[in-house]
Design a protein around this motif. Structure first.
Motif, PDB file in Angstrom:
ATOM      1  N   SER A 105      97.480  -2.625  48.050  1.00 27.63           N
ATOM      2  CA  SER A 105      97.795  -1.229  48.379  1.00 27.63           C
ATOM      3  C   SER A 105      96.881  -0.310  48.372  1.00 27.63           C
ATOM      4  N   ALA A 106      95.366  -0.523  48.293  1.00 26.65           N
ATOM      5  CA  ALA A 106      94.352   0.274  48.341  1.00 26.65           C
ATOM      6  C   ALA A 106      94.566   0.741  50.019  1.00 26.65           C
ATOM      7  N   SER A 107      93.920   2.100  49.824  1.00 24.55           N
ATOM      8  CA  SER A 107      93.679   2.619  51.256  1.00 24.55           C
ATOM      9  C   SER A 107      92.732   2.046  52.200  1.00 24.55           C
ATOM     10  N   SER A 108      93.023   2.118  53.589  1.00 27.53           N
ATOM     11  CA  SER A 108      91.908   1.621  54.598  1.00 27.53           C
ATOM     12  C   SER A 108      90.634   2.381  54.101  1.00 27.53           C
ATOM     13  N   SER A 109      90.387   3.754  53.880  1.00 23.58           N
ATOM     14  CA  SER A 109      89.300   4.141  53.465  1.00 23.58           C
ATOM     15  C   SER A 109      88.684   3.579  52.187  1.00 23.58           C
ATOM     16  N   GLU A 110      89.291   3.365  51.244  1.00 19.67           N
ATOM     17  CA  GLU A 110      88.688   2.541  50.176  1.00 19.67           C
ATOM     18  C   GLU A 110      88.372   1.276  50.683  1.00 19.67           C
ATOM     19  N   LEU A 111      89.036   0.612  51.192  1.00 13.28           N
ATOM     20  CA  LEU A 111      88.209  -0.785  51.530  1.00 13.28           C
ATOM     21  C   LEU A 111      87.235  -0.514  52.618  1.00 13.28           C
ATOM     22  N   ALA A 112      87.183   0.352  53.264  1.00 12.94           N
ATOM     23  CA  ALA A 112      86.161   0.627  54.412  1.00 12.94           C
ATOM     24  C   ALA A 112      84.957   1.041  53.338  1.00 12.94           C
ATOM     25  N   SER A 113      85.068   1.764  52.373  1.00 12.26           N
ATOM     26  CA  SER A 113      83.818   1.973  51.521  1.00 12.26           C
ATOM     27  C   SER A 113      83.139   0.935  50.876  1.00 12.26           C
ATOM     28  N   LEU A 114      84.118  -0.199  50.248  1.00  6.50           N
ATOM     29  CA  LEU A 114      83.572  -1.166  49.419  1.00  6.50           C
ATOM     30  C   LEU A 114      82.918  -2.262  50.585  1.00  6.50           C
ATOM     31  N   MET A 115      83.372  -2.278  51.860  1.00  9.31           N
ATOM     32  CA  MET A 115      82.855  -3.035  52.770  1.00  9.31           C
ATOM     33  C   MET A 115      81.185  -2.532  53.246  1.00  9.31           C
ATOM     34  N   VAL A 116      80.936  -1.356  53.261  1.00  8.78           N
ATOM     35  CA  VAL A 116      79.874  -0.899  53.719  1.00  8.78           C
ATOM     36  C   VAL A 116      78.931   0.103  52.639  1.00  8.78           C
ATOM     37  N   GLY A 117      79.543   0.181  51.461  1.00  5.69           N
ATOM     38  CA  GLY A 117      78.798   0.908  50.364  1.00  5.69           C
ATOM     39  C   GLY A 117      78.599   2.271  50.417  1.00  5.69           C
ATOM     40  N   ARG A 118      79.566   3.130  51.124  1.00  4.73           N
ATOM     41  CA  ARG A 118      79.445   4.425  51.105  1.00  4.73           C
ATOM     42  C   ARG A 118      80.909   5.040  51.580  1.00  4.73           C
ATOM     43  N   ASP A 119      81.127   6.128  51.490  1.00  8.61           N
ATOM     44  CA  ASP A 119      82.471   6.667  52.064  1.00  8.61           C
ATOM     45  C   ASP A 119      82.326   6.670  53.523  1.00  8.61           C
ATOM     46  N   VAL A 120      83.582   6.480  54.105  1.00  6.13           N
ATOM     47  CA  VAL A 120      83.617   6.448  55.483  1.00  6.13           C
ATOM     48  C   VAL A 120      84.964   7.060  56.065  1.00  6.13           C
ATOM     49  N   GLN A 121      84.712   7.926  56.804  1.00  9.73           N
ATOM     50  CA  GLN A 121      85.753   8.836  57.576  1.00  9.73           C
ATOM     51  C   GLN A 121      86.053   7.965  58.844  1.00  9.73           C
ATOM     52  N   LEU A 122      87.333   7.348  58.660  1.00 11.04           N
ATOM     53  CA  LEU A 122      88.178   6.523  59.512  1.00 11.04           C
ATOM     54  C   LEU A 122      88.417   7.255  60.653  1.00 11.04           C
ATOM     55  N   ASN A 123      89.248   8.415  60.481  1.00 10.32           N
ATOM     56  CA  ASN A 123      90.117   9.239  61.408  1.00 10.32           C
ATOM     57  C   ASN A 123      88.994  10.054  62.074  1.00 10.32           C
ATOM     58  N   LEU A 124      89.007  10.187  63.325  1.00  2.72           N
ATOM     59  CA  LEU A 124      88.034  10.940  64.214  1.00  2.72           C
ATOM     60  C   LEU A 124      88.596  12.373  64.163  1.00  2.72           C
ATOM     61  N   ASN A 125      89.974  12.331  64.371  1.00  6.29           N
ATOM     62  CA  ASN A 125      90.537  13.619  64.600  1.00  6.29           C
ATOM     63  C   ASN A 125      90.275  14.365  65.861  1.00  6.29           C
ATOM     64  N   ARG A 126      90.043  13.582  67.030  1.00  5.50           N
ATOM     65  CA  ARG A 126      89.408  14.104  68.031  1.00  5.50           C
ATOM     66  C   ARG A 126      90.485  15.021  68.798  1.00  5.50           C
ATOM     67  N   VAL A 127      89.863  15.813  69.717  1.00 11.66           N
ATOM     68  CA  VAL A 127      90.736  16.754  70.500  1.00 11.66           C
ATOM     69  C   VAL A 127      91.085  15.756  71.850  1.00 11.66           C
ATOM     70  N   PRO A 128      92.111  16.302  72.474  1.00  9.00           N
ATOM     71  CA  PRO A 128      92.478  15.315  73.544  1.00  9.00           C
ATOM     72  C   PRO A 128      91.392  15.998  74.739  1.00  9.00           C
ATOM     73  N   ALA A 129      91.305  15.219  75.791  1.00 11.51           N
ATOM     74  CA  ALA A 129      90.526  15.399  76.841  1.00 11.51           C
ATOM     75  C   ALA A 129      91.037  16.380  77.824  1.00 11.51           C
ATOM     76  N   GLU A 130      90.172  17.568  78.116  1.00 12.65           N
ATOM     77  CA  GLU A 130      90.656  18.246  79.163  1.00 12.65           C
ATOM     78  C   GLU A 130      90.821  17.966  80.629  1.00 12.65           C
ATOM     79  N   GLY A 131      89.843  16.976  80.956  1.00 15.16           N
ATOM     80  CA  GLY A 131      89.778  16.422  82.002  1.00 15.16           C
ATOM     81  C   GLY A 131      89.399  17.470  83.321  1.00 15.16           C
ATOM     82  N   GLY A 132      88.825  16.800  84.224  1.00 14.19           N
ATOM     83  CA  GLY A 132      88.204  17.519  85.208  1.00 14.19           C
ATOM     84  C   GLY A 132      88.665  16.882  86.859  1.00 14.19           C
ATOM     85  N   SER A 133      87.621  17.179  87.720  1.00 14.18           N
ATOM     86  CA  SER A 133      88.105  16.367  89.022  1.00 14.18           C
ATOM     87  C   SER A 133      87.562  14.916  88.753  1.00 14.18           C
TER      88      SER A 133
END
Length: 518
Positions: A223-251
């Motif tokens: 039941s632990a969150s993915s962020s909690e598991l990831a932090s255990l794996m690497v030993g520090r806080d990890v931001q898993l969600n990039l919250n990226r903006v969609p591409a505008e796209g060009g030619s």
């Protein structure tokens, strides 16, 4: 079967791969070993399966100490293992593969009928639908994995080790495997599930043990969150969600038209592939490994001759040009195996950061490097890309996988790019470095660079792709919007066209859930 590992240590010379590891697996339990690549998970299981001898510690089965001189001893005591890379002979039938090494005989002759009968019995019990007379080379990888599981069960395995079992599966095959694991668990089989994929770990596990750098660093509840598991794996806080903006796209930037590639034996590796990538867009290429993605990348980069078709960048034809010239057109390249194509391990970090710039007069003369300029470049890139190294003069081979990958990316971003081709950019990289690499690639996209990102990790494809192309047996099954459902992508990865996949997924969806397909 109950398994106990008590202070198990495995050292190779001065390198300690497993450091005093203790854990218990109860009967009828799925016990997950979670950790990054190189954390020591597979080494520990190779010790348990008798492939390695422990340097220290002991193994107990049902409270009794045991010692295995080889896999045969482990199998005789009820331990089975499905390796990450299948141990099957492609030209043998299912029955022949299962009999191999444990042959039933009748009158001194091989008795494959008995083996086939046992295969059918186990297949019927677990719903495997396996034909014992089928050639393994003709079976999809998901079915081949079931053959590996039958190999263990036919020898009365009470404890089953699954090492990264979903690495080459489609989402549907993964779901089917997880169903089988639950069925085995409910039947009393103890299972050790080795993985670094958080979504699967949370779904299948009863207990999670996290290993980092050869040591147990904690246990966690599913039941632990993915962020909690990831932090255990690497030993520090990890931001898993990039919250990226969609591409505008060009030619349009990259244009691949009717590309076909044939192997030396006449096998068609790429079959009339056409696609385009716009400025400021990430086209993520998905598919099970070995379905033409490597050949597509190599054709774009000029590393592989094409039979027909063309590759162009902003109208300039790249087909037939040498790799060096392709790079000079503003193409950055992150190869799928950094140790083979991306780095020279014996060279220093500083030297690897200028490998593709040796013809620049400010970097090198006719006979030697300009050391001061190379050092300045290294200092700048080490800081900008957070490359963790004791010194720029350290050999690249001494760095972690994540830091080696940062060297490759830093080098490619050292010059103006119009196209970035990144193949498996986070393979063998820790969760923290994945976060950094993803953000840096998206920052490059946002400058207007077109990006082709090839990955067998579906989570990465969904996280990064503005559009998603799916490859199957050298063909492009279609290009779909970013955020398309796992079900649709999985059907395409198994050979359905985009139109067929959307139709099939819509037919199986609950009323009102069609919007979840995209």
């Amino acid at each position: 079967m109950q398994l106990e590992l008590k202070n198990v240590t495995k050292a190779f010379g001065d390198f300690v791969a497993n450091d005093s590891i203790s854990l218990t697996v109860e009967p009828g339990q799925v016990h997950t070993l979670l950790g990054e690549n190189g954390a020591g998970k597979s080494t520990l299981m190779n010790v348990l399966f008798g492939l390695y001898q422990p340097t220290a510690g002991e193994i107990l089965l049902n409270g009794q100490p045991v010692r295995f001189s080889g896999p045969g001893d482990a199998m005789a005591r009820g331990i089975g293992m499905v390796h990450q890379h299948f141990m099957l002979v492609p030209v043998f039938t299912v029955a022949e593969n299962i009999a191999l090494g444990h042959e039933d005989t009748k009158g001194g002759r091989l008795d494959l009928k008995t083996t086939a009968r046992k295969v059918r019995e186990i297949s019927a019990r677990f719903g495997f639908d396996i034909d014992p007379d089928a050639l393994v080379e003709d079976l999809p990888v998901g079915v081949q994995q079931r053959v590996e599981i039958i190999k263990a069960l036919i020898r009365d395995a009470e404890l089953l080790i699954l090492d990264e079992p979903t690495a080459v599966l489609t989402p549907q095959e993964t779901d089917e495997l997880l169903r089988i694991i639950k069925q085995l668990r409910d039947g009393g089989t103890s299972i050790i599930f080795i993985s670094h994929k958080l979504r699967e770990v949370k779904e299948i596990s009863d207990v999670i043990t996290v290993i980092r750098r050869g040591k147990v660093v904690g246990t966690a509840d599913p039941s632990a969150s993915s962020s909690e598991l990831a932090s255990l794996m690497v030993g520090r806080d990890v931001q898993l969600n990039l919250n990226r903006v969609p591409a505008e796209g060009g030619s349009p930037a990259l244009e691949v038209k009717n590309l076909s590639v044939v192997a030396t034996n006449g096998t068609l590796l790429l079959d009339d592939v056409s696609l385009s990538v716009a400025e400021g867009e990430v086209l993520a290429v998905a598919g099970v490994q070995g379905n033409g993605q490597t050949e597509l990348v190599e054709s774009i980069m000029g590393l592989r001759p094409v039979q027909s078709g063309s590759v162009s960048l902003h109208g300039d034809v790249l087909t037939g040009r040498p790799v060096k010239e392709v790079l000079r057109y503003g193409v950055g390249y992150v190869p799928e195996d950094r140790n083979v194509e991306g780095l020279v391990g014996e060279f220093s970090v500083a030297e690897n950061l200028v490998l593709d710039q040796l013809d620049r007069p400010e970097i090198a003369g006719r006979l030697s490097l300009h050391r001061a300029a190379v050092a300045r470049n290294a200092s700048d890139k080490i800081e900008e890309f957070d490359i963790r190294t004791g010194s720029a003069s350290a050999a690249a081979s001494t760095l972690s996988g994540g830091n080696q990958q940062k060297i490759v990316l830093a080098r490619e971003f050292s010059r103006p790019l119009r196209l970035l081709v990144a193949s498996q950019p986070t393979r063998g990289v820790d969760v923290g470095s994945i976060e950094f690499l993803h953000r840096r690639i998206l920052r490059e996209r946002d400058t207007g660079t077109a990006v082709v990102l090839v990955s067998t990790e579906l989570d990465e494809v969904l996280e990064m792709g503005d559009r998603i192309a799916v490859m199957y047996h050298g063909k492009l099954m279609g290009i779909v919007p970013g955020g398309t459902s796992r079900e649709v992508l999985g059907l395409m990865m198994a050979g359905s066209t985009a139109e067929e996949a959307f139709e099939a997924a819509a037919g199986s969806a609950q009323p009102g859930s069609e919007e979840n397909l995209v």
